[in-house]
Design a protein around this motif. Sequence first.
Motif, PDB file in Angstrom:
ATOM      1  N   TRP A 134       0.831  -1.207   0.000  1.00  0.00           N
ATOM      2  CA  TRP A 134       0.000   0.000   0.000  1.00  0.00           C
ATOM      3  C   TRP A 134       0.867   1.258   0.000  1.00  0.00           C
ATOM      4  CZ3 TRP A 134      -4.105  -1.670   4.140  1.00  0.00           C
ATOM      5  CH2 TRP A 134      -4.948  -2.622   3.563  1.00  0.00           C
ATOM      6  N   GLN A 149       2.136   1.743  -3.508  1.00  0.00           N
ATOM      7  CA  GLN A 149       1.088   2.271  -4.374  1.00  0.00           C
ATOM      8  C   GLN A 149       0.825   3.740  -4.072  1.00  0.00           C
ATOM      9  OE1 GLN A 149      -1.953  -0.698  -3.615  1.00  0.00           O
ATOM     10  NE2 GLN A 149      -1.576  -1.622  -5.616  1.00  0.00           N
ATOM     11  N   GLY A 150       0.837   4.104  -2.809  1.00  0.00           N
ATOM     12  CA  GLY A 150       0.638   5.501  -2.443  1.00  0.00           C
ATOM     13  C   GLY A 150       1.746   6.399  -2.960  1.00  0.00           C
ATOM     14  N   SER A 183      -3.619   0.374  -9.936  1.00  0.00           N
ATOM     15  CA  SER A 183      -4.675   0.271  -8.949  1.00  0.00           C
ATOM     16  C   SER A 183      -5.276   1.657  -8.713  1.00  0.00           C
ATOM     17  CB  SER A 183      -4.114  -0.271  -7.634  1.00  0.00           C
ATOM     18  OG  SER A 183      -5.067  -0.193  -6.603  1.00  0.00           O
ATOM     19  N   MET A 219      -5.435   2.902  -6.001  1.00  0.00           N
ATOM     20  CA  MET A 219      -4.643   3.458  -4.901  1.00  0.00           C
ATOM     21  C   MET A 219      -3.371   4.134  -5.400  1.00  0.00           C
ATOM     22  SD  MET A 219      -4.947   0.508  -1.997  1.00  0.00           S
ATOM     23  CE  MET A 219      -4.732  -0.948  -2.990  1.00  0.00           C
ATOM     24  N   ASP A 246      -2.143   7.904  -4.637  1.00  0.00           N
ATOM     25  CA  ASP A 246      -3.011   8.502  -3.627  1.00  0.00           C
ATOM     26  C   ASP A 246      -2.276   8.512  -2.283  1.00  0.00           C
ATOM     27  OD1 ASP A 246      -5.009   9.304  -1.905  1.00  0.00           O
ATOM     28  OD2 ASP A 246      -6.498   7.880  -2.648  1.00  0.00           O
ATOM     29  N   TRP A 288      -3.219   6.318   0.807  1.00  0.00           N
ATOM     30  CA  TRP A 288      -2.735   4.941   0.911  1.00  0.00           C
ATOM     31  C   TRP A 288      -1.287   4.879   1.381  1.00  0.00           C
ATOM     32  CZ3 TRP A 288      -6.005   1.305   1.566  1.00  0.00           C
ATOM     33  CH2 TRP A 288      -7.299   1.483   1.088  1.00  0.00           C
TER      34      TRP A 288
END
Length: 69
Positions: free
Chosen positions: A23, A26-27, A34, A36, A39, A42
Amino acid sequence: MSRAARIAFLVLGLIALVTGGIWTGQGLNLIPGSFMTGDRTWLAIGLAVAVVGIVLIVVALRRGRRPTR
């Protein structure tokens, strides 16, 4: 703490650490593909989950040791 509880804490800690790492990646927009991705929410959630995972792992490993005399 029983052996089963230590193993459960260790497994949950490892899962939380890996999930939090994903996560966080991805953030930070390092892992694309995704909703995410990119973002910052995340990023914060991932870091928090990873820290919880580290705490669970440390608790599992510390409780497993017995004092020597």
